[in-house]
Write a protein that holds these residues in place. Structure first.
Motif, PDB file in Angstrom:
ATOM      1  N   VAL A  38       0.812  -1.218   0.000  1.00 42.31           N
ATOM      2  CA  VAL A  38       0.000   0.000   0.000  1.00 42.31           C
ATOM      3  C   VAL A  38       0.845   1.268   0.000  1.00 42.31           C
ATOM      4  CG1 VAL A  38      -1.789   1.285   1.217  1.00 42.31           C
ATOM      5  CG2 VAL A  38      -1.873  -1.216   1.186  1.00 42.31           C
ATOM      6  N   LEU A  39       1.635   1.471   1.027  1.00 43.08           N
ATOM      7  CA  LEU A  39       2.287   2.761   1.235  1.00 43.08           C
ATOM      8  C   LEU A  39       3.242   3.141   0.100  1.00 43.08           C
ATOM      9  CD1 LEU A  39       2.933   2.540   5.075  1.00 43.08           C
ATOM     10  CD2 LEU A  39       0.973   3.511   3.863  1.00 43.08           C
ATOM     11  N   ASP A  40       4.022   2.185  -0.388  1.00 44.56           N
ATOM     12  CA  ASP A  40       4.948   2.487  -1.489  1.00 44.56           C
ATOM     13  C   ASP A  40       4.194   2.930  -2.732  1.00 44.56           C
ATOM     14  OD1 ASP A  40       7.106   1.849   0.087  1.00 44.56           O
ATOM     15  OD2 ASP A  40       7.448  -0.118  -0.799  1.00 44.56           O
ATOM     16  N   TRP A  41       3.060   2.274  -3.005  1.00 36.85           N
ATOM     17  CA  TRP A  41       2.276   2.618  -4.201  1.00 36.85           C
ATOM     18  C   TRP A  41       1.606   3.974  -4.058  1.00 36.85           C
ATOM     19  CZ3 TRP A  41       2.457   0.088  -8.715  1.00 36.85           C
ATOM     20  CH2 TRP A  41       3.028  -1.187  -8.722  1.00 36.85           C
ATOM     21  N   ILE A  42       1.100   4.254  -2.856  1.00 34.83           N
ATOM     22  CA  ILE A  42       0.479   5.556  -2.621  1.00 34.83           C
ATOM     23  C   ILE A  42       1.506   6.662  -2.830  1.00 34.83           C
ATOM     24  CG2 ILE A  42      -0.476   7.066  -0.820  1.00 34.83           C
ATOM     25  CD1 ILE A  42      -1.946   4.556   0.241  1.00 34.83           C
ATOM     26  N   ILE A  45       2.078   7.465  -6.556  1.00 37.93           N
ATOM     27  CA  ILE A  45       1.014   8.279  -7.159  1.00 37.93           C
ATOM     28  C   ILE A  45       1.025   9.690  -6.570  1.00 37.93           C
ATOM     29  CG2 ILE A  45      -1.489   8.472  -7.497  1.00 37.93           C
ATOM     30  CD1 ILE A  45      -1.534   5.332  -7.165  1.00 37.93           C
ATOM     31  N   ALA A  46       1.201   9.784  -5.253  1.00 39.58           N
ATOM     32  CA  ALA A  46       1.182  11.096  -4.587  1.00 39.58           C
ATOM     33  C   ALA A  46       2.312  11.983  -5.095  1.00 39.58           C
ATOM     34  CB  ALA A  46       1.277  10.917  -3.071  1.00 39.58           C
ATOM     35  N   GLU A  47       3.482  11.405  -5.329  1.00 46.66           N
ATOM     36  CA  GLU A  47       4.604  12.200  -5.843  1.00 46.66           C
ATOM     37  C   GLU A  47       4.242  12.865  -7.167  1.00 46.66           C
ATOM     38  OE1 GLU A  47       8.202   9.941  -6.238  1.00 46.66           O
ATOM     39  OE2 GLU A  47       8.389   9.635  -4.077  1.00 46.66           O
ATOM     40  N   ARG A  48       3.560  12.113  -8.021  1.00 45.54           N
ATOM     41  CA  ARG A  48       3.165  12.671  -9.318  1.00 45.54           C
ATOM     42  C   ARG A  48       2.168  13.816  -9.119  1.00 45.54           C
ATOM     43  NH1 ARG A  48       3.604  11.968 -15.109  1.00 45.54           N
ATOM     44  NH2 ARG A  48       2.200  13.578 -15.815  1.00 45.54           N
ATOM     45  N   LEU A  49       1.221  13.633  -8.204  1.00 42.76           N
ATOM     46  CA  LEU A  49       0.236  14.682  -7.931  1.00 42.76           C
ATOM     47  C   LEU A  49       0.907  15.941  -7.381  1.00 42.76           C
ATOM     48  CD1 LEU A  49      -2.575  12.473  -6.344  1.00 42.76           C
ATOM     49  CD2 LEU A  49      -2.759  13.750  -8.493  1.00 42.76           C
ATOM     50  N   VAL A  50       1.879  15.764  -6.489  1.00 40.98           N
ATOM     51  CA  VAL A  50       2.581  16.910  -5.912  1.00 40.98           C
ATOM     52  C   VAL A  50       3.343  17.658  -7.003  1.00 40.98           C
ATOM     53  CG1 VAL A  50       4.478  17.572  -4.358  1.00 40.98           C
ATOM     54  CG2 VAL A  50       2.706  15.982  -3.569  1.00 40.98           C
ATOM     55  N   PRO A  90      -4.568  11.406   0.209  1.00 38.84           N
ATOM     56  CA  PRO A  90      -5.862  10.709   0.175  1.00 38.84           C
ATOM     57  C   PRO A  90      -6.342  10.426  -1.249  1.00 38.84           C
ATOM     58  CG  PRO A  90      -6.131  12.944   1.031  1.00 38.84           C
ATOM     59  CD  PRO A  90      -4.669  12.696   0.899  1.00 38.84           C
ATOM     60  N   VAL A  91      -6.043  11.319  -2.191  1.00 38.23           N
ATOM     61  CA  VAL A  91      -6.439  11.080  -3.577  1.00 38.23           C
ATOM     62  C   VAL A  91      -5.662   9.891  -4.130  1.00 38.23           C
ATOM     63  CG1 VAL A  91      -6.436  12.032  -5.921  1.00 38.23           C
ATOM     64  CG2 VAL A  91      -7.200  13.438  -4.006  1.00 38.23           C
ATOM     65  N   ALA A  92      -4.371   9.815  -3.825  1.00 28.59           N
ATOM     66  CA  ALA A  92      -3.564   8.670  -4.260  1.00 28.59           C
ATOM     67  C   ALA A  92      -4.104   7.372  -3.662  1.00 28.59           C
ATOM     68  CB  ALA A  92      -2.106   8.880  -3.861  1.00 28.59           C
ATOM     69  N   THR A  93      -4.545   7.435  -2.419  1.00 30.09           N
ATOM     70  CA  THR A  93      -5.129   6.263  -1.767  1.00 30.09           C
ATOM     71  C   THR A  93      -6.383   5.805  -2.506  1.00 30.09           C
ATOM     72  OG1 THR A  93      -4.271   6.959   0.382  1.00 30.09           O
ATOM     73  CG2 THR A  93      -6.101   5.393   0.402  1.00 30.09           C
ATOM     74  N   LEU A  94      -7.233   6.759  -2.889  1.00 28.51           N
ATOM     75  CA  LEU A  94      -8.448   6.424  -3.636  1.00 28.51           C
ATOM     76  C   LEU A  94      -8.129   5.848  -5.020  1.00 28.51           C
ATOM     77  CD1 LEU A  94     -10.733   9.450  -2.718  1.00 28.51           C
ATOM     78  CD2 LEU A  94     -11.122   7.050  -2.129  1.00 28.51           C
ATOM     79  N   VAL A  95      -7.157   6.427  -5.708  1.00 27.57           N
ATOM     80  CA  VAL A  95      -6.772   5.921  -7.030  1.00 27.57           C
ATOM     81  C   VAL A  95      -6.287   4.478  -6.914  1.00 27.57           C
ATOM     82  CG1 VAL A  95      -5.093   6.161  -8.911  1.00 27.57           C
ATOM     83  CG2 VAL A  95      -6.267   8.185  -8.029  1.00 27.57           C
ATOM     84  N   LEU A  96      -5.422   4.216  -5.937  1.00 23.93           N
ATOM     85  CA  LEU A  96      -4.901   2.863  -5.747  1.00 23.93           C
ATOM     86  C   LEU A  96      -6.024   1.884  -5.411  1.00 23.93           C
ATOM     87  CD1 LEU A  96      -2.477   0.931  -5.470  1.00 23.93           C
ATOM     88  CD2 LEU A  96      -2.338   1.626  -3.065  1.00 23.93           C
TER      89      LEU A  96
END
Length: 197
Positions: free
Chosen positions: A136-140, A143-148, A159-165
């Motif tokens: 979970v955490l590595d994948w989030i 995705i979060a890095e890309r959003l940032v 939280p958005v990365a969590t929802l996408v995953l």
């Protein structure tokens, strides 16, 4: 050393080649699953001795953690080197391209492995924190890095990365069970509205 005093040639062959061995182990597990996983069966399947495998992975749990990390880092590398993924101008475009890629039969095997792994959670084996980091955490974070980079705050991106995953994994399970690609693709497109600010 073998019983006749000679060194095992297969051990020598893989002595300094852990990345190659890990790639072969990952491919073997993606192809065969982990239902009756033993280190001996994996060693035989990839053409090395049991002792060679143990030199690189001291336990089944360590091997599985390494495989999950390999799958994640491989996808991260593809995100930066694959022309279609690298040229995505937004996270929504990236997610769309990733979804298309991950729906290919060869790529779907990682979800089968993931669901199988979650179903077998060993009692007294790998710690919950290690498993949650791998699954979970590595994948989030990926995705979060890309959003940032796209301008999201860290507080909003996580939280958005969590929802996408969660949507990717849930919809992949749906797709594997029903085979209804059209409906699942429409659900992905609907969820991408979360990424449009």
């Amino acid at each position: 050393m073998s019983t006749d005093g000679r060194r095992d040639g297969r051990s020598l062959r893989y002595q300094h080649r852990r990345p190659e061995l890990l790639s072969r182990v990952t491919e073997f597990l993606l192809e065969h699953g982990i239902a009756s996983l033993t280190l001996r069966a994996v060693a035989e399947g990839v053409g090395v001795s049991h002792a060679t495998l143990l030199r690189h992975f001291s336990s089944k749990e360590e091997l599985l953690t390494a495989v999950l990390d390999h799958i994640r880092t491989d996808l991260a590398a593809r995100m930066s080197s694959d022309p279609e993924l690298a040229s995505a101008e937004s996270t929504a475009e990236l997610v769309t391209s990733l979804w298309q890629l991950l729906c290919e039969p060869k790529e779907q095997r990682q979800f089968v492995l993931l669901f199988e792994l979650i179903g077998r959670r060993p009692a007294g084996g790998q710690s919950v924190s290690e498993l949650s980091e791998s699954l979970v955490l590595d994948w989030i974070e990926l995705i979060a890095e890309r959003l940032v980079r796209e301008g999201w705050t860290r507080q909003d991106a996580e939280p958005v990365a969590t929802l996408v995953l969660a949507q990717f994994r849930g919809l992949q399970l749906d797709l594997l069970v029903t085979g209804d690609r059209g409906r699942v693709d429409r659900a992905v497109q609907t969820s991408l509205r979360l990424l449009s600010r």
